[in-house]
Design an enzyme around this catalytic site. Structure first.
Site, PDB file in Angstrom:
ATOM      1  N   VAL A 154      -9.969 -15.100 -14.095  1.00 37.52           N
ATOM      2  CA  VAL A 154     -11.177 -14.988 -13.973  1.00 37.52           C
ATOM      3  C   VAL A 154     -12.090 -14.853 -13.463  1.00 37.52           C
ATOM      4  CG1 VAL A 154     -12.412 -17.308 -13.826  1.00 37.52           C
ATOM      5  CG2 VAL A 154     -10.099 -17.151 -14.531  1.00 37.52           C
ATOM      6  N   PRO A 155     -13.334 -13.671 -13.387  1.00 30.33           N
ATOM      7  CA  PRO A 155     -13.257 -12.538 -12.495  1.00 30.33           C
ATOM      8  C   PRO A 155     -14.620 -12.949 -11.729  1.00 30.33           C
ATOM      9  CG  PRO A 155     -14.418 -12.666 -14.896  1.00 30.33           C
ATOM     10  CD  PRO A 155     -13.778 -13.518 -14.706  1.00 30.33           C
ATOM     11  N   CYS A 156     -13.691 -13.850 -10.730  1.00 33.10           N
ATOM     12  CA  CYS A 156     -14.977 -14.705  -9.243  1.00 33.10           C
ATOM     13  C   CYS A 156     -15.618 -12.827  -8.435  1.00 33.10           C
ATOM     14  CB  CYS A 156     -14.278 -15.055  -9.028  1.00 33.10           C
ATOM     15  SG  CYS A 156     -13.014 -14.639  -7.739  1.00 33.10           S
ATOM     16  N   HIS A 157     -14.624 -11.826  -8.432  1.00 32.19           N
ATOM     17  CA  HIS A 157     -15.134 -10.777  -8.081  1.00 32.19           C
ATOM     18  C   HIS A 157     -16.564 -10.593  -8.326  1.00 32.19           C
ATOM     19  CE1 HIS A 157     -12.318  -9.580 -11.263  1.00 32.19           C
ATOM     20  NE2 HIS A 157     -13.465  -8.400 -11.285  1.00 32.19           N
ATOM     21  N   ARG A 158     -16.796 -10.775  -9.846  1.00 33.89           N
ATOM     22  CA  ARG A 158     -18.088 -10.043  -9.543  1.00 33.89           C
ATOM     23  C   ARG A 158     -19.495 -11.342  -9.495  1.00 33.89           C
ATOM     24  NH1 ARG A 158     -15.367  -9.695 -15.990  1.00 33.89           N
ATOM     25  NH2 ARG A 158     -13.628  -7.817 -14.900  1.00 33.89           N
TER      26      ARG A 158
END
Lengths: 205, 160
Positions: free
Chosen positions: A167-171
């Site tokens: 779940v791309p929270c780094h984006r």
């Protein structure tokens, strides 16, 4: 007379212990007693802990998040029936390897969101909509999740994301374009966004 | 309140329980006894009280499994015309000490169990009495008798 005839025996019989562990994983699975299976995976952002329930992947943790503490927390919150069973996470490991190699741009895995509730969960559900190679600001995500003023809450939802990378929270980055904090450390966030930007660009040409 | 993942229980106690199983039911049935013990333990683990002594709890389960296995073995035992002089001590290297098992096998079941729980698992006689039934003194006496026989027979076997 203090001689103990058992002293001569080895304390640990490694090959047998390994064989018995594998047998336990297999019978526990058959009997429906393996609630959480886990393994670790080496990656460009350090060793990752991967844990799955029978529903799907429930936790990804960076080394700095303390793998042992993470497992204890899963045992406490979900179920103490936890075993090291790498084969159960083969599909997850394979997709992560492909992601780090740049050949996979989105994940196709069953996920278990039980560790995340309410608004945080609403935020996490929105994150996969941020495309590979792009970013959104915390404010944009707050609007997308239905609460434009909840910018700080978006920050804490990202910080407590139980499934980072997948779940791309780094984006999610700051409005001024700087990276902002990341559960895996700012260096890891930089590594991931650089990888994605490079791969996305290569694909365009 | 935190709970230990079961993997940690297997890691901490697995090798000791294997030693106990080998001493109580012998090298051939030990792996079945271990597997059944840990499967039962995994099933019951979420209900284990926080202050429980995990080592003693596992030995308690192993004790019940050993009784089941010994009974099953007695049922499937087939009489033979000639009893071999001495069981083979060869086998896979991980198969434990054949001579020691030969000596242990000659002990009455109760003595063998008590010896294993005290000298291999390191449990106090008070806990052992709870597991096997009977008094603490009876457990202590059974262990002393068992060890006396074992030292005589096993030493003999070790130094021909």
């Amino acid at each position: 007379m203090t001689h103990n005839p058992f002293d001569s025996l080895p304390e640990v019989d490694e090959p047998t212990t390994r064989r018995l562990h594998a047998r336990l994983v297999s019978t526990a699975t058959q009997e429906g007693l393996l609630d959480i299976a886990y393994r670790t995976l080496d990656s460009p952002v350090g060793p990752l802990l991967l844990a799955t329930t029978t529903t799907g992947l429930i936790r990804v943790a960076f080394e700095r998040q303390d793998h042992n503490a993470t497992l204890t927390s899963l045992a406490t919150l979900i179920s103490p029936r936890v075993l090291h069973a790498p084969a159960k996470l083969d599909p997850v490991a394979r997709q992560l390897d492909e992601y780090f190699a740049g050949t996979r741009h989105h994940f196709d895995l069953p996920l278990d969101f039980r560790l995340s509730k309410g608004f945080r969960r609403a935020v996490l559900t929105h994150l996969p909509a941020i495309h590979y190679g792009t970013t959104e600001s915390y404010a944009q995500v707050a609007t997308a999740a239905g609460s434009p003023k909840a910018v700080r809450a978006v920050g804490s939802a990202c910080a407590t994301n139980p499934l980072p990378l997948i779940v791309p929270c780094h984006r999610v980055v700051r409005s001024d374009g700087s990276y902002g904090q990341y559960a895996g450390g700012e260096t890891a966030k930089h590594t991931l966004l650089t990888l994605e930007a490079t791969q996305a660009k290569t694909q365009q040409h | 309140m935190t709970v230990k993942p079961f993997e940690q229980v297997v890691d901490e106690h697995g090798p000791a329980v294997l030693r106990v199983c080998r001493a109580v039911v012998g090298p051939v049935d030990a792996e079945d006894a271990w597997s059944e013990t840990f499967l039962s333990a995994l099933r019951a683990y979420p209900d284990l009280p926080d202050d429980a002594d995990v080592g003693a709890w596992l030995v308690t389960i192993a004790h019940r499994k050993a009784i089941d296995i010994t009974r099953a073995r007695a049922r499937r035992a087939v009489p033979v015309h000639e009893v071999p002089d001495r069981p083979s001590t060869r086998g896979r290297p991980e198969d434990w000490d054949g001579d020691l098992w030969t000596a242990l096998a000659q002990l009455p079941d109760k003595q063998r169990a008590v010896v294993a729980y005290h000298y291999v698992a390191g449990l106090p006689y008070k806990d052992i009495a709870t597991i096997t039934g009977g008094s603490t003194d009876a457990a202590r006496r059974a262990a002393a008798d068992g060890m006396k026989t074992l030292r005589a027979t096993y030493q003999q076997g070790a130094k021909p």
